[in-house]
Design an enzyme around this catalytic site. Structure first.
Site, PDB file in Angstrom:
ATOM      1  CB  VAL A   1      43.015 -84.051 -51.110  1.00 28.70           C
ATOM      2  CG1 VAL A   1      43.002 -85.569 -51.007  1.00 28.70           C
ATOM      3  CG2 VAL A   1      41.634 -83.489 -50.916  1.00 28.70           C
ATOM      4  CB  SER A   2      46.704 -80.249 -52.463  1.00 27.08           C
ATOM      5  OG  SER A   2      47.725 -80.908 -51.759  1.00 27.08           O
ATOM      6  CB  THR A   3      42.907 -79.102 -55.345  1.00 29.45           C
ATOM      7  OG1 THR A   3      42.898 -80.411 -55.909  1.00 29.45           O
ATOM      8  CG2 THR A   3      44.276 -78.473 -55.553  1.00 29.45           C
TER       9      THR A   3
END
Length: 183
Positions: A9-11
């Site tokens: 996931v990106s964050t």
């Protein structure tokens, strides 16, 4: 022969739970996971996974955008997997590179994803250009410059430039620039 999964996931505030559940349901027995932007070049878990994989292994991901930054990057990863005798599967599109159709489909999907990204960037640039013409676009705030007093103080205390950059969450080039221009 292992079935290996990669989840990203990106964050940090996003959850990997759904991807992990899907990978487990697909029979994955080892998962490499990270919470980091896909555009970052340094993704330690991706690198560890690529080093871990051996001939006969299978890599499974939930979606193409979880593993690569661009079509070129995706094809580099797939080439590396192919060289090592590792097959590659993408769950949401039922892609399997152990088949000729899967290889063709992967190349086409990667090209479409790159085209989509380039169109998005073009629209974004047009929006920024229009906002600048209307005097509404300010650009990003100079965060490193705002931290100049802290950079100078930490440097005077004897902290290394690299440690300063890490502590203040700014680029090391910014630290050098601030210290060079402090006079």
């Amino acid at each position: 022969m292992s079935i290996i999964g990669y989840a990203r996931v990106s964050t940090a505030d996003q959850s990997l739970d759904i991807q992990l559940e899907q990978l487990q349901a697909a029979g994955v027995n080892k998962v490499f996971q990270e919470k980091i932007s896909g555009v970052k070049r340094d993704r330690p878990q991706l690198a560890a996974m690529l080093n871990y994989m051996r001939e006969g292994d299978t890599l499974i991901i939930t979606k193409l955008d979880r593993i690569a930054r661009s079509t070129k990057h995706l094809l580099e990863i797939v080439d590396l997997l192919e060289e090592r005798g590792v097959s590659f599967k993408v769950l949401n599109i039922n892609l399997d590179t152990s088949t000729p159709t899967g290889k063709l489909m992967l190349t086409m999907l990667g090209a479409i994803a790159t085209f989509e990204r380039e169109m998005l960037l073009e629209r974004q640039a047009e929006g920024i250009r229009k906002a600048k013409q209307e005097g509404k676009y300010q650009g990003r705030k100079p965060t490193a410059r705002a931290k100049a007093p802290q950079v100078i103080e930490l440097a005077r205390s004897g902290m290394t430039k690299q440690k300063i950059a890490e502590q203040l969450d700014i680029g090391i080039a910014s630290v050098y620039r601030i210290l060079k221009n402090k006079n």
